[in-house]
Design a protein around this motif. Sequence first.
Motif, PDB file in Angstrom:
ATOM      1  N   LYS A 116       0.696  -1.060  -0.030  1.00  0.00           N
ATOM      2  CA  LYS A 116       0.071   0.017  -0.106  1.00  0.00           C
ATOM      3  C   LYS A 116       0.905   1.400   0.104  1.00  0.00           C
ATOM      4  CE  LYS A 116      -2.040   1.093   3.747  1.00  0.00           C
ATOM      5  NZ  LYS A 116      -2.932   1.273   4.937  1.00  0.00           N
ATOM      6  N   GLN A 151       4.022   1.658  -1.274  1.00  0.00           N
ATOM      7  CA  GLN A 151       4.459   1.702  -2.632  1.00  0.00           C
ATOM      8  C   GLN A 151       3.461   2.452  -3.461  1.00  0.00           C
ATOM      9  OE1 GLN A 151       6.504  -1.570  -4.412  1.00  0.00           O
ATOM     10  NE2 GLN A 151       6.472  -2.742  -2.428  1.00  0.00           N
ATOM     11  N   GLU A 152       2.063   2.063  -3.570  1.00  0.00           N
ATOM     12  CA  GLU A 152       1.048   2.737  -4.365  1.00  0.00           C
ATOM     13  C   GLU A 152       0.878   4.154  -3.912  1.00  0.00           C
ATOM     14  OE1 GLU A 152      -1.815   3.726  -6.898  1.00  0.00           O
ATOM     15  OE2 GLU A 152      -0.333   2.371  -6.772  1.00  0.00           O
ATOM     16  N   ARG A 204       3.693   6.039  -5.410  1.00  0.00           N
ATOM     17  CA  ARG A 204       3.451   6.348  -6.749  1.00  0.00           C
ATOM     18  C   ARG A 204       2.712   7.410  -6.987  1.00  0.00           C
ATOM     19  NH1 ARG A 204       4.227   0.744  -6.795  1.00  0.00           N
ATOM     20  NH2 ARG A 204       2.005   0.247  -6.659  1.00  0.00           N
ATOM     21  N   ARG A 205       1.439   7.374  -6.290  1.00  0.00           N
ATOM     22  CA  ARG A 205       0.331   8.495  -6.230  1.00  0.00           C
ATOM     23  C   ARG A 205       1.014   9.822  -6.013  1.00  0.00           C
ATOM     24  NH1 ARG A 205      -4.670   6.367  -5.332  1.00  0.00           N
ATOM     25  NH2 ARG A 205      -5.372   8.674  -5.518  1.00  0.00           N
TER      26      ARG A 205
END
Length: 322
Positions: free
Chosen positions: A117, A119-120, A123-124
């Motif tokens: 989570k 990592q996401e 990225r966002r």
Amino acid sequence: MPIATDPLAQDSASYARCIEVSKRIRWDIDRDVIRGRHFDLASKFLPDGLSLAHELPFLTPAQRLFYGQVQGRTYANMFGMIERYIGVKMLEVGRSHGFGDQTAFEALVRLTDEELKHQELFRRIERLAAEAMPPGYRFALDGNDVAAFVLGKCSWAVLALTCHIELFSQAHYRASIEGAAGLSDLFKDVFLFHWKEESQHAILDELEWVREDATLTPAARDAAVGELIELVGGVDSLLQVQARADAAYFRDVTGIGADHREAVESNTLRAYRWQYIVSGVLEPRFQKALGALTNDAQMARMQAALGPLIAYVGDCGEPALH
């Protein structure tokens, strides 16, 4: 007469507490963190105690603000990259509990899920930073290559590095980001929610590091210390690459004079060595954990390897976390 305690029972209780906290603080990227917001470049991303922007007196206020924003963008990208290897390693470590302590197994599965989570989330955050900031920024490091290098070392060294990272991320938030004035509300919230889960991850890292240490012979532990030193050297090589990239981006956008370019790059590297190596080494909890698992000769080897990096960072030290 004191009552004897079972170390295994104590560890199981620690894993159980991490599960309880993980369930209680569970957060969602959109609902709790981003909430439809975008970055406002009128606000700081990193406080000066981390970016060391105040160490460049020739910068204008606008340049100083942008300098910290460039570093803040990299700060988020660095955590996104680091958590790629951490997730893989903890999945591997968790397998060793698969037919044993199911509480420990669940705790490490939850940690891995949370790292995915994170990592996401990062990225966002990179996409939002790219929308707000001038073009030309480049995160020069490849997460898969870095993960392959780190995971090529023994588990003791990898867990030591991971514990160091999780602890400095907490120290940065508590001592610097949380109370800083003028920071972007979005940036601050990203690291508030990150800190909430990383606080439990650091406990699990240390439990697994101690557990791994118990399996080693003295010779294997001595070799593991050498691999940890190699990992620190590898991290420093990465920091040098990204410091050059970030200093070049800053210079290109601001048009800063050639007479100040070397100072900008040197200070950026100094800030990165402080953020990602030295601040964690100076963290008392990490010093205590490392000291408990090494002998005097091994600690001396670590100190000799870290000495040049600490000297390069110089006087910013712990008081600079503000």
